[in-house]
Scaffold this motif. Sequence first.
Motif, PDB file in Angstrom:
ATOM      1  N   LYS A 183     -19.785  -6.188 -36.384  1.00 14.32           N
ATOM      2  CA  LYS A 183     -20.330  -5.296 -35.358  1.00 14.32           C
ATOM      3  C   LYS A 183     -21.850  -5.394 -35.302  1.00 14.32           C
ATOM      4  O   LYS A 183     -22.446  -5.386 -34.223  1.00 14.32           O
ATOM      5  N   GLN A 184     -22.469  -5.470 -36.473  1.00 11.64           N
ATOM      6  CA  GLN A 184     -23.931  -5.553 -36.532  1.00 11.64           C
ATOM      7  C   GLN A 184     -24.435  -6.825 -35.851  1.00 11.64           C
ATOM      8  O   GLN A 184     -25.413  -6.795 -35.096  1.00 11.64           O
ATOM      9  N   GLN A 185     -23.731  -7.941 -36.100  1.00  8.14           N
ATOM     10  CA  GLN A 185     -24.128  -9.203 -35.481  1.00  8.14           C
ATOM     11  C   GLN A 185     -23.979  -9.143 -33.958  1.00  8.14           C
ATOM     12  O   GLN A 185     -24.828  -9.642 -33.212  1.00  8.14           O
ATOM     13  N   LEU A 186     -22.912  -8.516 -33.509  1.00 10.06           N
ATOM     14  CA  LEU A 186     -22.691  -8.395 -32.071  1.00 10.06           C
ATOM     15  C   LEU A 186     -23.713  -7.463 -31.428  1.00 10.06           C
ATOM     16  O   LEU A 186     -24.207  -7.723 -30.321  1.00 10.06           O
ATOM     17  N   ASP A 187     -24.031  -6.366 -32.129  1.00 10.37           N
ATOM     18  CA  ASP A 187     -25.044  -5.429 -31.618  1.00 10.37           C
ATOM     19  C   ASP A 187     -26.386  -6.132 -31.418  1.00 10.37           C
ATOM     20  O   ASP A 187     -27.088  -5.901 -30.423  1.00 10.37           O
ATOM     21  N   GLY A 206     -26.539  -7.823 -28.301  1.00  6.84           N
ATOM     22  CA  GLY A 206     -26.375  -6.987 -27.118  1.00  6.84           C
ATOM     23  C   GLY A 206     -24.939  -6.842 -26.661  1.00  6.84           C
ATOM     24  O   GLY A 206     -24.677  -6.500 -25.513  1.00  6.84           O
ATOM     25  N   ILE A 207     -23.991  -7.084 -27.572  1.00  2.00           N
ATOM     26  CA  ILE A 207     -22.563  -6.957 -27.253  1.00  2.00           C
ATOM     27  C   ILE A 207     -21.998  -5.819 -28.096  1.00  2.00           C
ATOM     28  O   ILE A 207     -22.155  -5.804 -29.317  1.00  2.00           O
ATOM     29  N   HIS A 208     -21.325  -4.874 -27.451  1.00  2.00           N
ATOM     30  CA  HIS A 208     -20.899  -3.666 -28.154  1.00  2.00           C
ATOM     31  C   HIS A 208     -19.379  -3.487 -28.209  1.00  2.00           C
ATOM     32  O   HIS A 208     -18.895  -2.431 -28.604  1.00  2.00           O
ATOM     33  N   SER A 209     -18.649  -4.511 -27.822  1.00  2.18           N
ATOM     34  CA  SER A 209     -17.190  -4.437 -27.885  1.00  2.18           C
ATOM     35  C   SER A 209     -16.619  -5.814 -28.204  1.00  2.18           C
ATOM     36  O   SER A 209     -17.070  -6.827 -27.656  1.00  2.18           O
ATOM     37  N   PHE A 210     -15.632  -5.844 -29.110  1.00  3.76           N
ATOM     38  CA  PHE A 210     -14.990  -7.109 -29.448  1.00  3.76           C
ATOM     39  C   PHE A 210     -14.333  -7.738 -28.224  1.00  3.76           C
ATOM     40  O   PHE A 210     -14.268  -8.957 -28.100  1.00  3.76           O
ATOM     41  N   SER A 211     -13.840  -6.904 -27.327  1.00  6.85           N
ATOM     42  CA  SER A 211     -13.141  -7.410 -26.146  1.00  6.85           C
ATOM     43  C   SER A 211     -14.076  -8.164 -25.200  1.00  6.85           C
ATOM     44  O   SER A 211     -13.607  -8.890 -24.314  1.00  6.85           O
ATOM     45  N   ASP A 212     -15.405  -7.997 -25.389  1.00  7.55           N
ATOM     46  CA  ASP A 212     -16.364  -8.711 -24.559  1.00  7.55           C
ATOM     47  C   ASP A 212     -16.680 -10.105 -25.090  1.00  7.55           C
ATOM     48  O   ASP A 212     -17.488 -10.830 -24.519  1.00  7.55           O
ATOM     49  N   VAL A 213     -16.037 -10.459 -26.213  1.00  4.76           N
ATOM     50  CA  VAL A 213     -16.287 -11.762 -26.835  1.00  4.76           C
ATOM     51  C   VAL A 213     -15.067 -12.654 -26.650  1.00  4.76           C
ATOM     52  O   VAL A 213     -13.954 -12.291 -27.021  1.00  4.76           O
ATOM     53  N   PHE A 214     -15.285 -13.828 -26.075  1.00  2.00           N
ATOM     54  CA  PHE A 214     -14.187 -14.780 -25.920  1.00  2.00           C
ATOM     55  C   PHE A 214     -13.941 -15.519 -27.225  1.00  2.00           C
ATOM     56  O   PHE A 214     -12.801 -15.712 -27.646  1.00  2.00           O
ATOM     57  N   TYR A 215     -15.020 -15.914 -27.902  1.00  2.00           N
ATOM     58  CA  TYR A 215     -14.892 -16.674 -29.153  1.00  2.00           C
ATOM     59  C   TYR A 215     -16.135 -16.450 -29.995  1.00  2.00           C
ATOM     60  O   TYR A 215     -17.256 -16.446 -29.487  1.00  2.00           O
ATOM     61  N   GLN A 236     -17.724 -17.555 -34.008  1.00  2.00           N
ATOM     62  CA  GLN A 236     -17.505 -18.414 -35.172  1.00  2.00           C
ATOM     63  C   GLN A 236     -18.675 -18.284 -36.145  1.00  2.00           C
ATOM     64  O   GLN A 236     -19.830 -18.396 -35.758  1.00  2.00           O
ATOM     65  N   VAL A 237     -18.367 -18.029 -37.406  1.00  2.00           N
ATOM     66  CA  VAL A 237     -19.390 -17.982 -38.447  1.00  2.00           C
ATOM     67  C   VAL A 237     -19.740 -19.413 -38.829  1.00  2.00           C
ATOM     68  O   VAL A 237     -18.865 -20.203 -39.186  1.00  2.00           O
ATOM     69  N   GLN A 238     -21.025 -19.754 -38.719  1.00  2.00           N
ATOM     70  CA  GLN A 238     -21.472 -21.112 -39.030  1.00  2.00           C
ATOM     71  C   GLN A 238     -21.687 -21.276 -40.537  1.00  2.00           C
ATOM     72  O   GLN A 238     -21.668 -20.323 -41.303  1.00  2.00           O
ATOM     73  N   THR A 239     -21.897 -22.527 -40.948  1.00  2.00           N
ATOM     74  CA  THR A 239     -22.060 -22.803 -42.378  1.00  2.00           C
ATOM     75  C   THR A 239     -23.312 -22.163 -42.957  1.00  2.00           C
ATOM     76  O   THR A 239     -23.389 -21.924 -44.161  1.00  2.00           O
ATOM     77  N   ASP A 240     -24.304 -21.876 -42.091  1.00  2.00           N
ATOM     78  CA  ASP A 240     -25.532 -21.244 -42.593  1.00  2.00           C
ATOM     79  C   ASP A 240     -25.456 -19.713 -42.550  1.00  2.00           C
ATOM     80  O   ASP A 240     -26.435 -19.028 -42.811  1.00  2.00           O
ATOM     81  N   GLY A 241     -24.283 -19.170 -42.175  1.00  2.00           N
ATOM     82  CA  GLY A 241     -24.102 -17.721 -42.158  1.00  2.00           C
ATOM     83  C   GLY A 241     -24.397 -17.078 -40.815  1.00  2.00           C
ATOM     84  O   GLY A 241     -24.152 -15.886 -40.634  1.00  2.00           O
ATOM     85  N   SER A 242     -24.912 -17.843 -39.852  1.00  2.00           N
ATOM     86  CA  SER A 242     -25.175 -17.292 -38.520  1.00  2.00           C
ATOM     87  C   SER A 242     -23.870 -17.196 -37.737  1.00  2.00           C
ATOM     88  O   SER A 242     -22.866 -17.813 -38.087  1.00  2.00           O
ATOM     89  N   LEU A 243     -23.913 -16.396 -36.667  1.00  2.00           N
ATOM     90  CA  LEU A 243     -22.713 -16.178 -35.865  1.00  2.00           C
ATOM     91  C   LEU A 243     -22.904 -16.778 -34.475  1.00  2.00           C
ATOM     92  O   LEU A 243     -23.807 -16.398 -33.735  1.00  2.00           O
ATOM     93  N   PHE A 244     -22.036 -17.728 -34.132  1.00  2.00           N
ATOM     94  CA  PHE A 244     -22.015 -18.276 -32.779  1.00  2.00           C
ATOM     95  C   PHE A 244     -21.123 -17.389 -31.922  1.00  2.00           C
ATOM     96  O   PHE A 244     -19.999 -17.079 -32.294  1.00  2.00           O
ATOM     97  N   ILE A 245     -21.637 -16.963 -30.768  1.00  2.00           N
ATOM     98  CA  ILE A 245     -20.903 -16.035 -29.892  1.00  2.00           C
ATOM     99  C   ILE A 245     -20.775 -16.629 -28.498  1.00  2.00           C
ATOM    100  O   ILE A 245     -21.767 -17.029 -27.886  1.00  2.00           O
ATOM    101  N   ASP A 246     -19.554 -16.659 -28.003  1.00  2.00           N
ATOM    102  CA  ASP A 246     -19.285 -17.063 -26.621  1.00  2.00           C
ATOM    103  C   ASP A 246     -18.691 -15.856 -25.896  1.00  2.00           C
ATOM    104  O   ASP A 246     -17.521 -15.534 -26.090  1.00  2.00           O
ATOM    105  N   PRO A 247     -19.483 -15.155 -25.066  1.00  2.00           N
ATOM    106  CA  PRO A 247     -18.991 -13.937 -24.404  1.00  2.00           C
ATOM    107  C   PRO A 247     -17.883 -14.232 -23.389  1.00  2.00           C
ATOM    108  O   PRO A 247     -17.754 -15.360 -22.905  1.00  2.00           O
ATOM    109  N   GLN A 248     -17.110 -13.214 -23.085  1.00  2.00           N
ATOM    110  CA  GLN A 248     -16.098 -13.315 -22.046  1.00  2.00           C
ATOM    111  C   GLN A 248     -16.773 -13.538 -20.699  1.00  2.00           C
ATOM    112  O   GLN A 248     -17.848 -12.998 -20.435  1.00  2.00           O
ATOM    113  N   ASP A 249     -16.135 -14.320 -19.849  1.00  2.00           N
ATOM    114  CA  ASP A 249     -16.594 -14.470 -18.470  1.00  2.00           C
ATOM    115  C   ASP A 249     -16.019 -13.294 -17.675  1.00  2.00           C
ATOM    116  O   ASP A 249     -14.854 -13.301 -17.311  1.00  2.00           O
TER     117      ASP A 249
END
Length: 231
Positions: A196-200, A203-212, A214-227
């Motif tokens: 939730k903190q990573q999404l916040d 600027g994303i406040h709901s899991f349903s707003d995320v299409f995909y 993925q936690v990267q090898t360096d610990g960062s979060l790749f986010i692909d929002p819903q269209d």
Amino acid sequence: MDTSELILRIAFSFLVLFVMTRITGRKEISQMTFFNFASAIAIGSISANLVVNANFSIQHGFIALLGWTILTLVMDLIDIKSKEGRKVVTGDPVIVIKEGKIVDKELKNQRLDLDALNSMLRQQRIFSLAEVDYAILEPNGKLSVLPRDYKLPLTKQDMNITGPQKVFPLPTEVISDGLVIKKNLEKLKLDIDWLKQQLDQAGIHSFSDVFYAQVQTDGSLFIDPQDKKNK
């Protein structure tokens, strides 16, 4: 069957097969699952039977082709829309080498022997199991390989950053189609609050707003929002 009927059958079969293949969409052979491959063969077989079998009426041939194509499209729709359905239709990727060690159980489950595994590695220009950190058998039968660190080419990022480069051994999906994959979070020793903190922060406040995601090898979060236009 006279010549005129044969020509009619050839023309009709060719036209119907062309239309059906256009409807089913484009997919490279390397991306096809076993079901896609078998379905394509079946459609081609029905078309061929329609041409050469005089006892197979044009009407029945059209119904058979249309019915098989509709069922194939339904399976593809399930694959796209439902994660649980996708597991049934195409299956999940399977780790067959983990942290340099062969996962014997998974090899047996996939009916894959060491000779076949080594052959697939050689196709990736890897000739020793000692060079492999992870190997994943994809649903289409292809093998994806992550070499050990010392086999990876040096990058500018490697030269500019000191200390350990990796937090996690593999990029790992944690959200798919708006649903949190809790078991993957647990494997990474992360929790919902962290997610939730990573999404916040993005600027994303709901899991349903995320299409995909993925936690990267360096610990960062790749986010692909819903269209949202297609929701």
